[in-house]
Design an enzyme around this catalytic site. Structure first.
Site, PDB file in Angstrom:
ATOM      1  N   CYS A  89       0.774  -1.091   0.135  1.00 46.21           N
ATOM      2  CA  CYS A  89      -0.052   0.138   0.019  1.00 46.21           C
ATOM      3  C   CYS A  89       0.846   1.269  -0.054  1.00 46.21           C
ATOM      4  CB  CYS A  89      -0.827  -0.178   1.455  1.00 46.21           C
ATOM      5  SG  CYS A  89      -2.070  -1.395   1.195  1.00 46.21           S
ATOM      6  N   GLN A 155      -4.433  -8.693   6.173  1.00 47.26           N
ATOM      7  CA  GLN A 155      -4.517  -7.398   6.498  1.00 47.26           C
ATOM      8  C   GLN A 155      -5.957  -7.339   7.443  1.00 47.26           C
ATOM      9  OE1 GLN A 155      -3.918  -3.852   4.428  1.00 47.26           O
ATOM     10  NE2 GLN A 155      -2.170  -4.852   2.947  1.00 47.26           N
ATOM     11  N   ARG A 221     -20.298   8.295   0.291  1.00 47.92           N
ATOM     12  CA  ARG A 221     -21.510   8.337   0.547  1.00 47.92           C
ATOM     13  C   ARG A 221     -22.260   9.620   1.035  1.00 47.92           C
ATOM     14  NH1 ARG A 221     -19.686   3.838  -0.941  1.00 47.92           N
ATOM     15  NH2 ARG A 221     -20.712   1.660  -0.442  1.00 47.92           N
ATOM     16  N   HIS A 348      -9.041   3.641  -1.900  1.00 46.79           N
ATOM     17  CA  HIS A 348      -7.672   3.181  -1.639  1.00 46.79           C
ATOM     18  C   HIS A 348      -7.183   2.352  -2.871  1.00 46.79           C
ATOM     19  CE1 HIS A 348      -4.000   1.720  -0.040  1.00 46.79           C
ATOM     20  NE2 HIS A 348      -4.366   0.852   0.574  1.00 46.79           N
ATOM     21  N   CYS A 378       0.092   2.085   6.563  1.00 47.86           N
ATOM     22  CA  CYS A 378       0.489   0.855   7.051  1.00 47.86           C
ATOM     23  C   CYS A 378       0.555  -0.103   5.543  1.00 47.86           C
ATOM     24  CB  CYS A 378      -0.767   0.372   7.784  1.00 47.86           C
ATOM     25  SG  CYS A 378      -2.454   0.157   6.998  1.00 47.86           S
ATOM     26  N   GLY A 380       1.743  -4.166   3.592  1.00 49.60           N
ATOM     27  CA  GLY A 380       1.465  -5.460   3.821  1.00 49.60           C
ATOM     28  C   GLY A 380       2.874  -5.954   4.135  1.00 49.60           C
TER      29      GLY A 380
END
Length: 393
Positions: A89, A155, A221, A348, A378, A380
């Site tokens: 990420c 994750q 949303r 993401h 963060c 992986g």
């Protein structure tokens, strides 16, 4: 000592899975960002020393060095080289840090750090699951399995472990997710994203022709309610996390241009910010998502700053427990964190998120007339990058 300046930053508005960007080949979408950075700065495209591009699922349309393919799909000359980076990420945040290191070393003057991910066209886990299903093995070696017997590096599991470790209840996670949507909605309606978003034509997979310009993050949303978020099914029966408190699968691209002082003078550039600190750490690969906490504390110490000195933070909302645990452990002001919402609302797009967050951070600092910004996320395998910038305009 040489310095590295950020002179341009841009991102596409994120597209939902199978949404308004799903018809774009990722190399073409990334090429739009490369062209925009050159256009916004007015630099000679032949003067760009390198393009570093983050991408996580480097298979299929994102294989065979997506960075170079994006250059070849852009208006940049063939003389501009490129390479692709996978730090999960944090891939395009690492691209930015590598670009800054190249400039700080004095070996290069103009480097583009970018990222792209089409999670519609190259679904998450394709690079590991496709080979596994075809008898080509798995990424976990025998030695890894001996060191971590019976462990599944996940994750989703890590997010649940963090929630448990920091005592975060489902109600807290739901409230944070609502806040992400409300902040993203407010920022969109107030036009606070306008300067950072590159309008590209909407293209849906399976449809002919281009649609209207895509300028609004598709995952927000606008009618989000706490009741609606609370009612989403949990990912694990005994857990506290749902799809509503996790980052949204998304398509997108983003990029920043890093310049030396010499390039700034040569091309008459106006720096947005100066790189003040960059670092990366490894941490527990099982809990996995906790690494931004020690990474932030270590970075601040090295940079000679305190948490209260930082005016704005971008901490990737991979899952709601990540920023909430980070807030709890660092003591940061929650009103300075992800002020325009985060990945829970904005999406993401894995390999693009690092450059995307930096683009937003620079925009926030400019709008607030603030000085210091810190970005972390963060990754992986239990890692985290930290980048601290000083705004200059």
């Amino acid at each position: 000592m040489p310095e590295a300046f950020l002179v341009a930053a841009v991102r596409t508005a994120a597209g939902r899975r199978n949404g308004r960007l799903s018809g774009w080949h990722p190399a073409d979408l990334a090429a739009e960002v490369l062209d925009a950075l050159v256009e916004r700065t007015g630099v000679d495209p032949a003067a760009i020393d390198d393009v570093l591009m983050g991408c996580v699922s480097q298979v299929g349309e994102q294989s065979t060095n997506i960075a170079r393919n994006a250059v070849l799909a852009s208006k940049l000359p063939e003389s501009v080289p490129a390479t692709s980076i996978d730090r999960q990420c944090g891939s395009s945040q690492q691209a930015l840090q590598f670009a800054a290191q190249a400039v700080l070393s004095g070996t290069q003057d103009l480097v583009i750090a970018a990222g792209v991910e089409s999670m519609s066209r190259v679904p998450m886990f394709t690079s590991s699951e496709l080979p596994r299903r075809n008898g080509m093995g798995v990424y976990m070696s025998p030695r890894m399995q001996q060191r971590y017997p019976g462990v599944e590096f996940s994750q989703f599991v890590g997010a649940e472990l963090i929630a448990r470790k920091y005592g975060l209840a489902k109600e807290q996670l739901d409230a944070y997710a609502l806040q992400s949507h409300l902040r993203a909605r407010a920022a969109t309606q107030a036009g606070r994203f306008a300067a950072e978003i590159l309008a590209v034509p909407a293209r849906r997979a399976g449809e002919d022709g281009d649609g209207e310009p895509h300028t609004v993050d598709e995952g927000i949303r606008f009618d989000a309610t706490l009741e609606g978020i609370a009612g989403v099914k949990l990912l694990q029966p005994e857990g506290v996390i749902s799809a509503a408190t996790a980052s949204q699968i998304a398509d997108g691209a983003a990029g920043v241009m890093v310049a030396s002082e010499r390039a700034v003078k040569t091309f008459g550039l106006k720096p947005l910010a100066r790189i003040h600190h960059l670092s990366v750490i490894g941490h527990d690969p099982v809990v996995m998502l906790e690494a931004p906490i020690p990474a932030t504390l270590a970075a601040l110490k090295k940079a000679g700053l305190k948490i209260g000195d930082i005016d704005a933070f971008e901490v990737n909302e991979a899952f709601a427990p990540v920023p909430l645990a980070w807030l709890q452990a660092t003591g940061a002001d929650p009103e300075r964190l992800n002020v325009n919402g985060g990945a829970i609302a904005l999406g993401h797009p894995l390999g693009a998120s690092g450059a995307k967050l930096m683009t937003t951070l620079l925009n926030v600092l400019r709008q607030r007339k603030a000085r210091w910004g810190l970005q972390t996320m963060c990754e992986g395998g239990g890692m985290a990058n930290v980048t601290i910038v000083e705004a200059l305009s």
